[in-house]
Design an enzyme around this catalytic site. Structure first.
Site, PDB file in Angstrom:
ATOM      1  N   SER A 277       0.810  -1.217   0.000  1.00 41.94           N
ATOM      2  CA  SER A 277       0.000   0.000   0.000  1.00 41.94           C
ATOM      3  C   SER A 277       0.847   1.272   0.000  1.00 41.94           C
ATOM      4  O   SER A 277       1.577   1.523  -0.950  1.00 41.94           O
ATOM      5  CB  SER A 277      -0.949  -0.063   1.191  1.00 41.94           C
ATOM      6  OG  SER A 277      -1.845   0.993   1.166  1.00 41.94           O
TER       7      SER A 277
ATOM      8  N   ASP B 220     -10.085  -5.594  -3.511  1.00 43.28           N
ATOM      9  CA  ASP B 220      -9.403  -4.569  -2.726  1.00 43.28           C
ATOM     10  C   ASP B 220      -9.966  -3.209  -3.123  1.00 43.28           C
ATOM     11  O   ASP B 220      -9.721  -2.718  -4.218  1.00 43.28           O
ATOM     12  CB  ASP B 220      -7.900  -4.640  -3.029  1.00 43.28           C
ATOM     13  CG  ASP B 220      -7.090  -3.645  -2.234  1.00 43.28           C
ATOM     14  OD1 ASP B 220      -7.692  -2.771  -1.573  1.00 43.28           O
ATOM     15  OD2 ASP B 220      -5.853  -3.738  -2.262  1.00 43.28           O
TER      16      ASP B 220
ATOM     17  N   HIS C  53      -7.729  -5.260   1.265  1.00 42.43           N
ATOM     18  CA  HIS C  53      -6.477  -4.513   1.351  1.00 42.43           C
ATOM     19  C   HIS C  53      -5.477  -5.079   2.360  1.00 42.43           C
ATOM     20  O   HIS C  53      -4.287  -5.170   2.073  1.00 42.43           O
ATOM     21  CB  HIS C  53      -6.798  -3.054   1.683  1.00 42.43           C
ATOM     22  CG  HIS C  53      -5.707  -2.110   1.308  1.00 42.43           C
ATOM     23  ND1 HIS C  53      -5.301  -1.945   0.001  1.00 42.43           N
ATOM     24  CD2 HIS C  53      -4.920  -1.311   2.044  1.00 42.43           C
ATOM     25  CE1 HIS C  53      -4.323  -1.063  -0.033  1.00 42.43           C
ATOM     26  NE2 HIS C  53      -4.061  -0.670   1.190  1.00 42.43           N
TER      27      HIS C  53
END
Ligand SMILES: *[C@@H]1O[C@H](CO)[C@@H](O)[C@H](O)[C@H]1NC(C)=O
Ligand SMILES: *[C@@H]1O[C@H](CO)[C@@H](O)[C@H](O)[C@H]1NC(C)=O
Ligand SMILES: *[C@@H]1O[C@H](CO)[C@@H](O)[C@H](O)[C@H]1NC(C)=O
Ligand SMILES: *[C@@H]1O[C@H](CO)[C@@H](O)[C@H](O)[C@H]1NC(C)=O
Ligand SMILES: *[C@@H]1O[C@H](CO)[C@@H](O)[C@H](O)[C@H]1NC(C)=O
Length: 410
Positions: free
Chosen positions: A166, A337, A368
């Site tokens: 991320s 996600d 995620h």
């Protein structure tokens, strides 16, 4: 006055009671180096000083028994409101940090400025407003530079293998697009739940709509240089209640912060996850993220036309251009996600980095945080990464050997 005293005492009592019950696993109360030792690995803490004088902790993990790959240095970097714990959340065979160490890699785990392990600065502490004057832009510009330089010096290597999750991918995309000298030191970039633009972001962000974002930004601006964090005792109380079977499902909403549909976690460990998540960052960083959602570009912090002119010498913030990247990049993503949205990945990353994408892998039903907390991630993601890196380590070794031979022959 009296009420706050009562509240304080009762929360203290509650805390004592919690610490005496055995409902939460002990990892709740441990730092990453402590967890590392707890699972029987060699743990080292290294302090890195950035060019702008932040002091960051790097956590190193090595296996006591596995034969080591001398040239396999792996650097892992966590996402937004997370920290190094992302790589040691589960059992040995389920946490990236341990799985890579068991495969013989020299594992280094980063902690971005502002996280609990990296709240120090040469000039002032986290109680000072100036400490919290940063966004992922500085994590990219200063933290990454300092950490990679330090690790390479310590391990006597010319390059390393990077795994980001991320925001950990955001800062690497930004850095690689701006700094070709730095890019030479990254042999491979493995991007889990990759993010550059976030214009199609879903979950709570979407639910609350753009008006909410505008209001949030307005409010946050008034407290821009402050930490975004939760008092430790509140976090512990939440963890305790979330360890109880009945409320666990509600609590996953909190971890998945914006979506809550996770199915791949170890539900018995939700309390442990919540002791470490959310970790701290700056309010300004969150504002930067909101700006990205609103303006749909992958760019530096927007100070407004006047501020931008002072800061960047142009009225709008500079955009990070991913076309500049040449580092072999592997993407691991999922349609489920809602944060690293597929459309954003297509529009920005595939589009601009077409020639350097070395592999693109779709994961089934990963939300995620499943990329780091999910139990199947070892088989689906970490083991394949291990083979990809191992092949490259071998290739480099042969190359070095050939060079060496031709030197002798000449
Ligand atoms: C915060 O950082 C920006 C950009 O580096 C700088 O222009 C500004 O003066 C800083 N603000 C404070 C309060 O330190
Ligand atoms: C899930 O976590 C619990 C508590 O830490 C642990 O006892 C259990 O073995 C874990 N299950 C799996 C499948 O890893
Ligand atoms: C990005 O860089 C590429 C070459 O590396 C260039 O062709 C392109 O125009 C740049 N895009 C922007 C928006 O600056
Ligand atoms: C890169 O572009 C080519 C030609 O436009 C396309 O066939 C290919 O699928 C693209 N690769 C990726 C990873 O998007
Ligand atoms: C990890 O190992 C434990 C036993 O030590 C086992 O119960 C668990 O299922 C394993 N996890 C996975 C994802 O295979």
């Amino acid at each position: 006055m009296q009420w706050s005293a009562v509240l304080s005492i009762s929360s203290q009592l509650l805390l004592i009671w919690i610490s005496r019950t055995r409902a939460i696993d002990p990892e709740c109360y441990m730092t990453v180096p402590e967890i590392t030792k707890y699972y029987g690995y060699i743990s080292e803490v290294h302090i890195v000083r950035t060019e702008d004088d932040y002091l960051l902790e790097l956590h190193r993990i090595k296996s006591k028994t596995a034969p080591t790959k001398p040239d396999g240095v792996v650097f892992m970097q966590h996402g937004l409101l997370a920290d190094g714990f992302n790589f040691t959340p589960n059992l040995k065979n389920e946490s990236a940090g341990f799985v890579f160490a068991d495969a013989g890699f020299d594992v280094w785990i980063g902690n971005s400025r502002g996280t609990p392990a990296s709240q120090k600065h040469i000039g002032y502490g986290p109680e000072d407003d100036r400490f919290w004057n940063f966004t992922f832009q500085e994590m990219s510009q200063y933290d990454l530079t300092a950490c990679v330089k330090y690790i390479l010096k310590e391990t006597k290597q010319n390059g390393l293998y990077y795994i980001g999750h991320s925001q950990g991918t955001v800062i690497m995309f930004a850095k690689l697009s701006e700094d070709p000298e730095f890019a030479k030191k990254i042999y491979q970039f493995h991007a889990l739940a990759p993010v550059a633009t976030v214009s199609h972001i879903g979950g709570l962000f979407k639910l609350m709509g753009n008006k909410f974002l505008t209001v949030a930004q307005f409010l946050l601006k008034r407290v821009a240089n402050t930490p975004l964090t939760m008092p430790k005792f509140v976090q512990k109380i939440i963890s305790y209640f979330c360890s109880l079977e009945v409320v666990r499902n509600v609590c996953t909403l909190d971890i998945g912060f914006v979506d809550g549909t996770e199915k791949l976690f170890n539900f018995t460990r939700v309390g442990v996850y919540l002791c470490h998540t959310p970790a701290a960052t700056s309010t300004k960083n969150l504002i930067h993220w909101i700006q990205q959602v609103e303006n749909k570009h992958f760019q530096k912090f927007d100070y407004g036309p006047q501020g931008n002119t002072i800061e960047y010498g142009q009225t709008s913030p500079p955009v990070y251009n991913l076309s500049n990247i040449n580092t072999p990049t592997f993407l691991y993503w999922s349609k489920d996600d809602v944060l690293a949205d597929t459309q954003d990945i297509r529009d920005t990353i595939f589009n601009q980095m077409n020639k350097t994408i070395a592999g693109s892998f779709e994961m089934p039903h990963y939300t995620h945080l499943d990329f780091v907390f999910g139990l199947p991630a070892t088989d689906d993601i970490y083991k394949p990464i291990i083979s990809r890196i191992s092949v490259d380590v071998q290739r480099r070794k042969k190359l070095k050997h050939h060079l060496h031979l031709s030197e002798i022959e000449n």
